[in-house]
Design a protein around this motif. Structure first.
Motif, PDB file in Angstrom:
ATOM      1  N   GLU A   5     -21.104   7.365  42.623  1.00 58.16           N
ATOM      2  CA  GLU A   5     -21.115   7.118  41.182  1.00 58.16           C
ATOM      3  C   GLU A   5     -21.523   5.678  40.911  1.00 58.16           C
ATOM      4  OE1 GLU A   5     -21.209   7.974  38.252  1.00 58.16           O
ATOM      5  OE2 GLU A   5     -20.235   9.904  37.928  1.00 58.16           O
ATOM      6  N   ARG A   6     -22.046   5.449  39.697  1.00 60.49           N
ATOM      7  CA  ARG A   6     -22.458   4.112  39.283  1.00 60.49           C
ATOM      8  C   ARG A   6     -21.471   3.551  38.278  1.00 60.49           C
ATOM      9  NH1 ARG A   6     -27.459   2.428  35.383  1.00 60.49           N
ATOM     10  NH2 ARG A   6     -26.048   3.421  33.901  1.00 60.49           N
ATOM     11  N   LEU A   7     -21.033   2.309  38.508  1.00 60.46           N
ATOM     12  CA  LEU A   7     -20.230   1.576  37.546  1.00 60.46           C
ATOM     13  C   LEU A   7     -20.913   0.243  37.265  1.00 60.46           C
ATOM     14  CD1 LEU A   7     -16.596   2.236  38.868  1.00 60.46           C
ATOM     15  CD2 LEU A   7     -17.749   3.372  36.960  1.00 60.46           C
ATOM     16  N   ILE A   8     -20.675  -0.303  36.069  1.00 62.18           N
ATOM     17  CA  ILE A   8     -21.368  -1.500  35.615  1.00 62.18           C
ATOM     18  C   ILE A   8     -20.395  -2.665  35.561  1.00 62.18           C
ATOM     19  CG2 ILE A   8     -22.697  -2.533  33.738  1.00 62.18           C
ATOM     20  CD1 ILE A   8     -23.511   0.342  32.954  1.00 62.18           C
ATOM     21  N   LEU A   9     -20.775  -3.750  36.224  1.00 60.47           N
ATOM     22  CA  LEU A   9     -19.934  -4.936  36.267  1.00 60.47           C
ATOM     23  C   LEU A   9     -19.629  -5.431  34.851  1.00 60.47           C
ATOM     24  CD1 LEU A   9     -18.615  -7.153  38.044  1.00 60.47           C
ATOM     25  CD2 LEU A   9     -20.752  -8.430  37.813  1.00 60.47           C
ATOM     26  N   ASP A  10     -18.352  -5.735  34.619  1.00 61.93           N
ATOM     27  CA  ASP A  10     -17.854  -6.242  33.342  1.00 61.93           C
ATOM     28  C   ASP A  10     -17.910  -5.206  32.218  1.00 61.93           C
ATOM     29  OD1 ASP A  10     -17.222  -8.673  34.451  1.00 61.93           O
ATOM     30  OD2 ASP A  10     -19.086  -9.631  33.848  1.00 61.93           O
ATOM     31  N   GLN A  11     -18.222  -3.964  32.565  1.00 59.23           N
ATOM     32  CA  GLN A  11     -18.146  -2.883  31.592  1.00 59.23           C
ATOM     33  C   GLN A  11     -17.291  -1.752  32.174  1.00 59.23           C
ATOM     34  OE1 GLN A  11     -21.733  -1.824  29.390  1.00 59.23           O
ATOM     35  NE2 GLN A  11     -22.691  -3.755  29.973  1.00 59.23           N
ATOM     36  N   SER A  12     -17.896  -0.875  32.951  1.00 63.42           N
ATOM     37  CA  SER A  12     -17.153   0.275  33.477  1.00 63.42           C
ATOM     38  C   SER A  12     -16.542   0.034  34.851  1.00 63.42           C
ATOM     39  CB  SER A  12     -18.059   1.510  33.529  1.00 63.42           C
ATOM     40  OG  SER A  12     -19.237   1.239  34.271  1.00 63.42           O
ATOM     41  N   LEU A  13     -16.876  -1.077  35.517  1.00 67.95           N
ATOM     42  CA  LEU A  13     -16.293  -1.377  36.830  1.00 67.95           C
ATOM     43  C   LEU A  13     -14.880  -1.933  36.633  1.00 67.95           C
ATOM     44  CD1 LEU A  13     -16.693  -1.486  39.915  1.00 67.95           C
ATOM     45  CD2 LEU A  13     -17.524  -3.832  39.625  1.00 67.95           C
ATOM     46  N   THR A  14     -13.901  -1.022  36.575  1.00 72.68           N
ATOM     47  CA  THR A  14     -12.508  -1.398  36.331  1.00 72.68           C
ATOM     48  C   THR A  14     -11.611  -0.698  37.346  1.00 72.68           C
ATOM     49  OG1 THR A  14     -12.100   0.455  34.817  1.00 72.68           O
ATOM     50  CG2 THR A  14     -12.971  -1.590  33.843  1.00 72.68           C
ATOM     51  N   ASP A  15     -10.405  -1.207  37.476  1.00 76.16           N
ATOM     52  CA  ASP A  15      -9.423  -0.573  38.366  1.00 76.16           C
ATOM     53  C   ASP A  15      -9.188   0.878  37.964  1.00 76.16           C
ATOM     54  OD1 ASP A  15      -8.277  -2.617  40.314  1.00 76.16           O
ATOM     55  OD2 ASP A  15      -8.122  -3.718  38.442  1.00 76.16           O
ATOM     56  N   ASP A  16      -9.034   1.129  36.667  1.00 77.42           N
ATOM     57  CA  ASP A  16      -8.736   2.487  36.213  1.00 77.42           C
ATOM     58  C   ASP A  16      -9.879   3.444  36.529  1.00 77.42           C
ATOM     59  OD1 ASP A  16      -6.269   1.775  35.278  1.00 77.42           O
ATOM     60  OD2 ASP A  16      -6.849   1.690  33.166  1.00 77.42           O
ATOM     61  N   ASN A  17     -11.126   3.008  36.326  1.00 76.02           N
ATOM     62  CA  ASN A  17     -12.258   3.904  36.594  1.00 76.02           C
ATOM     63  C   ASN A  17     -12.435   4.160  38.082  1.00 76.02           C
ATOM     64  OD1 ASN A  17     -12.865   4.343  33.924  1.00 76.02           O
ATOM     65  ND2 ASN A  17     -14.447   2.755  33.819  1.00 76.02           N
ATOM     66  N   ILE A  18     -12.155   3.165  38.901  1.00 75.97           N
ATOM     67  CA  ILE A  18     -12.210   3.398  40.345  1.00 75.97           C
ATOM     68  C   ILE A  18     -11.126   4.382  40.761  1.00 75.97           C
ATOM     69  CG2 ILE A  18     -11.737   2.292  42.574  1.00 75.97           C
ATOM     70  CD1 ILE A  18     -13.431  -0.022  41.721  1.00 75.97           C
ATOM     71  N   ALA A  19      -9.931   4.222  40.234  1.00 73.16           N
ATOM     72  CA  ALA A  19      -8.863   5.171  40.550  1.00 73.16           C
ATOM     73  C   ALA A  19      -9.241   6.577  40.094  1.00 73.16           C
ATOM     74  CB  ALA A  19      -7.561   4.728  39.886  1.00 73.16           C
ATOM     75  N   TYR A  20      -9.836   6.676  38.920  1.00 76.50           N
ATOM     76  CA  TYR A  20     -10.278   7.969  38.384  1.00 76.50           C
ATOM     77  C   TYR A  20     -11.298   8.629  39.312  1.00 76.50           C
ATOM     78  CZ  TYR A  20     -13.581  10.684  35.485  1.00 76.50           C
ATOM     79  OH  TYR A  20     -14.455  11.629  35.006  1.00 76.50           O
ATOM     80  N   LEU A  21     -12.292   7.864  39.766  1.00 76.47           N
ATOM     81  CA  LEU A  21     -13.305   8.425  40.654  1.00 76.47           C
ATOM     82  C   LEU A  21     -12.699   8.846  41.984  1.00 76.47           C
ATOM     83  CD1 LEU A  21     -16.309   6.024  39.950  1.00 76.47           C
ATOM     84  CD2 LEU A  21     -16.038   8.399  39.194  1.00 76.47           C
TER      85      LEU A  21
END
Length: 348
Positions: A5-21
């Motif tokens: 998956e792709r996450l964006i620094l300072d936007q979607s790259l967060t602890d919660d989104n990593i845990a979700y993935l």
């Protein structure tokens, strides 16, 4: 094949989104670095320096890798630096050699940090009302929000602030860049993957969009023959460019050469002149057959769900939409590993 998956620094790259993935079974990550807008939901982080300067510093790449790994994921790939870091290269302007040297520094530092893939796309999107030159948001299945492109709506777009760029001039600039950076990538153990121009119309705002066919990829790969240069095989783009049988043949053609470095997974309906981005189960391609074609051609790399339609009640990031894409892709990959026609060549 593995889901990434792709996450964006300072936007979607967060602890919660990593845990979700991770909860969805994804442990491979591509990190992109986009310029921030006024609607930045998270602000700066300790890793924000990667969006600054002329290239990715080694210490910052190592910090990113360690930060992600501490949360149970792997940095599998990075996006190319923002366009302002390679605009002179793209348009063949004075100063392009300095920008290329900075991009080579990025590649060398990626190799030292152990990050193996740098994703790029050779097109110019500034001025688009919706990112990637989509012209409207429409209602899709059940009222889901989908994006549409209609080439008729971009005919009057004024020239870019850089001016126009003709087809062969664009090719000259592209190959000049590749011939400089690909040997550095090969020495550094990094693969540069090139995404198709999206959409695949000849030009927008007077700027040619050259990577818009299988033949364009053949030209690119023949001009710079190296295992460090590959394609991001975007299933959506290829389904826009050609009909399904031709897509399966293209997978076989490029896959057996080992030139597919990364795969984007999404569904579309239409052609380059007018298309909708839809859920993957309602697009033009038979996705199980597509994954079987990739497997039969020897591809065993990363597959990234891409451009998910936005369902009712979803978050800005699109948690529900991404969950559908990832779950559907996981089922398709499992089905593609069954017996049946897994070993047949595409078109049989």
């Amino acid at each position: 094949m593995k889901i990434v998956e792709r996450l964006i620094l300072d936007q979607s790259l967060t602890d919660d989104n990593i845990a979700y993935l991770r909860q969805l079974g994804v442990d491979q990550l591509t990190v992109a670095f986009l310029d921030m807008g006024v609607n930045d939901p998270t602000g700066r982080s300790s890793l924000s320096r990667l969006r600054e300067g002329a290239y990715y510093e080694l210490d910052d790449l190592v910090a990113l890798k360690q930060w992600v790994e501490a949360r149970g994921m792997t940095v599998a790939a990075l996006g190319l630096p923002n366009f302002r870091r390679w605009d002179k290269v793209f348009f063949g302007l004075p100063g392009r050699d300095e920008q290329i040297e900075d991009l080579c520094r990025t590649v060398r530092n990626m190799g030292r940090a152990g990050i193996p893939i740098l994703q790029s796309a050779w097109h110019y999107n500034a001025g688009a009302p919706i990112p990637l030159w989509r012209t409207s948001i429409e209602e899709g299945r059940g009222g889901a929000k989908i994006t549409r492109f209609e080439s008729a709506l971009v005919q009057g777009v004024p020239p870019s602030r850089y001016g126009t760029l003709a087809e062969e001039d664009a090719w000259d600039n592209f190959l000049y860049f590749l011939r400089a950076i690909v040997p550095v990538a090969e020495e550094s153990g990094v693969t540069l993957t090139i995404h198709p121009s999206d959409p695949q119309v000849p030009a927008i705002a007077g700027v040619a969009r050259i990577v818009r066919s299988a033949e364009a990829y053949d030209r690119m790969l023949a001009a710079v023959p190296s295992p460090a240069l590959a394609m991001t095989f975007c299933l959506g783009c290829f389904a826009q460019m050609m009909e399904p049988e031709a897509v399966y043949r293209a997978i076989d053609h490029f896959g057996r050469q080992g030139r597919i470095g990364y795969v984007h997974f999404r569904g579309v309906q239409g052609t380059p002149e007018k298309f909708d981005e839809v859920f993957p189960d309602e697009g033009k391609l038979d996705m199980i057959r597509t994954m079987r074609a990739l497997r039969a051609a020897g591809y065993a790399g990363l597959v990234q769900p891409d451009h998910a339609p936005h369902v009712t009640g979803d978050t800005d990031y699109g948690h529900a939409s991404h969950a559908f894409q990832i779950g559907y892709l996981r089922g398709v990959l499992q089905a593609a590993q069954t017996d049946g026609d897994a070993g047949r060549a595409p078109g049989m």
